[in-house]
Every structure is written in C-alpha cells, then in structure tokens.
Design a protein around this motif. Structure first.
Motif, PDB file in Angstrom:
ATOM      1  N   ILE A 117       1.741   6.495  -6.893  1.00 22.16           N
ATOM      2  CA  ILE A 117       0.454   7.242  -7.487  1.00 22.16           C
ATOM      3  C   ILE A 117       0.579   8.472  -7.143  1.00 22.16           C
ATOM      4  O   ILE A 117       0.077   9.484  -7.811  1.00 22.16           O
ATOM      5  N   GLY A 118       1.125   9.041  -6.048  1.00 21.19           N
ATOM      6  CA  GLY A 118       1.246  10.107  -5.622  1.00 21.19           C
ATOM      7  C   GLY A 118       2.376  11.165  -6.642  1.00 21.19           C
ATOM      8  O   GLY A 118       1.989  12.403  -6.894  1.00 21.19           O
ATOM      9  N   HIS A 119       3.137  10.277  -7.272  1.00 21.96           N
ATOM     10  CA  HIS A 119       4.169  10.932  -8.142  1.00 21.96           C
ATOM     11  C   HIS A 119       3.113  11.304  -9.608  1.00 21.96           C
ATOM     12  O   HIS A 119       3.228  12.569 -10.065  1.00 21.96           O
ATOM     13  N   HIS A 120       2.026  10.691  -9.856  1.00 17.35           N
ATOM     14  CA  HIS A 120       1.155  11.018 -10.748  1.00 17.35           C
ATOM     15  C   HIS A 120       0.447  12.434 -10.387  1.00 17.35           C
ATOM     16  O   HIS A 120       0.201  13.152 -11.492  1.00 17.35           O
ATOM     17  N   PHE A 121       0.241  12.406  -9.264  1.00 16.62           N
ATOM     18  CA  PHE A 121      -0.421  14.012  -8.897  1.00 16.62           C
ATOM     19  C   PHE A 121       0.456  14.924  -8.516  1.00 16.62           C
ATOM     20  O   PHE A 121       0.139  16.175  -8.307  1.00 16.62           O
ATOM     21  N   GLY A 122       1.764  14.628  -8.143  1.00 20.90           N
ATOM     22  CA  GLY A 122       2.697  15.738  -7.858  1.00 20.90           C
ATOM     23  C   GLY A 122       2.499  16.068  -6.512  1.00 20.90           C
ATOM     24  O   GLY A 122       2.760  17.098  -5.856  1.00 20.90           O
ATOM     25  N   LEU A 123       2.140  14.851  -5.565  1.00 17.79           N
ATOM     26  CA  LEU A 123       1.844  15.220  -4.253  1.00 17.79           C
ATOM     27  C   LEU A 123       3.254  15.247  -3.371  1.00 17.79           C
ATOM     28  O   LEU A 123       4.010  14.766  -3.823  1.00 17.79           O
ATOM     29  N   SER A 124       3.110  15.871  -2.228  1.00 19.50           N
ATOM     30  CA  SER A 124       4.429  16.107  -1.403  1.00 19.50           C
ATOM     31  C   SER A 124       4.292  14.540  -0.423  1.00 19.50           C
ATOM     32  O   SER A 124       3.104  14.069  -0.360  1.00 19.50           O
TER      33      SER A 124
ATOM     34  N   SER B  34       0.633  -1.184  -0.037  1.00 21.94           N
ATOM     35  CA  SER B  34       0.091  -0.038   0.062  1.00 21.94           C
ATOM     36  C   SER B  34       1.166   1.262  -0.020  1.00 21.94           C
ATOM     37  O   SER B  34       0.584   2.156  -0.701  1.00 21.94           O
ATOM     38  N   HIS B  35       1.977   1.243   0.783  1.00 21.56           N
ATOM     39  CA  HIS B  35       2.844   2.354   0.935  1.00 21.56           C
ATOM     40  C   HIS B  35       3.482   2.827  -0.618  1.00 21.56           C
ATOM     41  O   HIS B  35       3.581   3.875  -0.943  1.00 21.56           O
ATOM     42  N   VAL B  36       3.874   1.594  -0.975  1.00 25.18           N
ATOM     43  CA  VAL B  36       4.508   1.899  -2.433  1.00 25.18           C
ATOM     44  C   VAL B  36       3.818   2.365  -3.394  1.00 25.18           C
ATOM     45  O   VAL B  36       3.905   3.051  -4.257  1.00 25.18           O
ATOM     46  N   LEU B  37       2.492   1.770  -3.381  1.00 24.87           N
ATOM     47  CA  LEU B  37       1.446   1.998  -4.371  1.00 24.87           C
ATOM     48  C   LEU B  37       1.191   3.662  -4.264  1.00 24.87           C
ATOM     49  O   LEU B  37       1.001   4.306  -5.319  1.00 24.87           O
ATOM     50  N   ILE B  38       0.820   3.880  -3.055  1.00 27.95           N
ATOM     51  CA  ILE B  38       0.446   5.316  -2.837  1.00 27.95           C
ATOM     52  C   ILE B  38       1.477   6.208  -3.273  1.00 27.95           C
ATOM     53  O   ILE B  38       1.356   7.345  -4.077  1.00 27.95           O
ATOM     54  N   HIS B  39       2.603   5.947  -2.784  1.00 33.08           N
ATOM     55  CA  HIS B  39       3.933   6.577  -3.220  1.00 33.08           C
ATOM     56  C   HIS B  39       4.179   7.023  -4.614  1.00 33.08           C
ATOM     57  O   HIS B  39       4.273   7.943  -5.091  1.00 33.08           O
TER      58      HIS B  39
END
Length: 140
Positions: A121-128, A114-119
């Motif tokens: 996908i977070g790149h997809h959104f440009g999330l901090s 879950s952590h790797v997936l969120i991290h």
C-alpha cells in the motif's frame, strides 16, 4: 511436555483464511492511512502469475510476497479511475511465498501479512521505507 497450542492439529491457512488475516491487518492500520486507500482492492492468491514473474525478472515464485498493481497517488491516480475504464488499484498478497517466509523466520504470520500489506500500500502513496515503518509501528 504437553502441546499447549495444539500444533499437531494446525494446518496452513487457506486462501480465504489468509484473506481474513489481510483484512484484519488492514483494519488495524491507522485511520488516516486507511482513509487514503479508498478503492484499493486486496487480492490473495497462491502465487504470482507467470507474466508478473517474467515482467519483474523473478526466477522463483517464492521470491515475491506481494505486489501493488495500478496507478498510485504518487503517479497521479485519481479516485474516479474506474469510470475511465482503468483497472482498480490492487494489492496482491501471495499466500505460498508468505507461508514459506513465515516458516523460515521468527515473526508471526499476522505480522508478516501486515508488513507486506503496508509495504505494498505504501507504494500506492509513494511512501519511503521510514514512512512505512512508522505506519507499521502505529498498526501495532
């Protein structure tokens, strides 16, 4: 002392089983976050390919747990990208490095995936990192 969880019968999850873990982790993401992931493909393989390792200047294939490939929303990607001939945005999860990480840490395999997936996908959104931590907390 009995082995209550049956470790002697357990084996490392296969690619298909790891894919199932990733799909479940994705399903547990907050709806607002998931709704923005339209068209993102999740792919589970054993290791990153040699080209990826060279491009990222990574010496060991065990040093990369996941990778986002494509144009994220932060780079101006748009939903109709497939119609332009552009490859779909993809999140790659690397089974063997994830299992290696799991063996060396106190986290559950599901939490790591879950952590790797969120991290990624977070790149997809440009999330901090803070944004991704909030998504991870909401995913439970």
């Amino acid at each position: 002392m009995s082995d209550q969880i049956g470790w002697e019968e357990r084996r490392a999850p296969s690619l298909d089983e790891m894919d199932e873990i990733a799909r479940k982790a994705f399903g547990n993401l907050p709806d607002a976050f998931k709704s923005l992931c339209d068209g993102v493909v999740i792919k589970v393989v054993d290791f990153p390919d040699d080209e990826t390792l060279e491009e990222m200047e990574i010496e060991s294939p065990f040093d990369l747990l996941g990778l986002f490939r494509g144009l994220g929303l932060a780079q101006g990607a748009f939903p109709d990208a497939l119609q332009t001939g552009q490859m779909p945005n993809m999140v790659w999860l690397y089974r063997r490095p994830i299992l290696d990480y799991w063996a060396e840490h106190e986290e559950t395999l599901g939490a790591i995936v879950s952590h790797v997936l969120i991290h990624e996908i977070g790149h997809h959104f440009g999330l901090s990192d803070d944004d991704m931590e909030r998504v991870e907390a909401a995913a439970g």
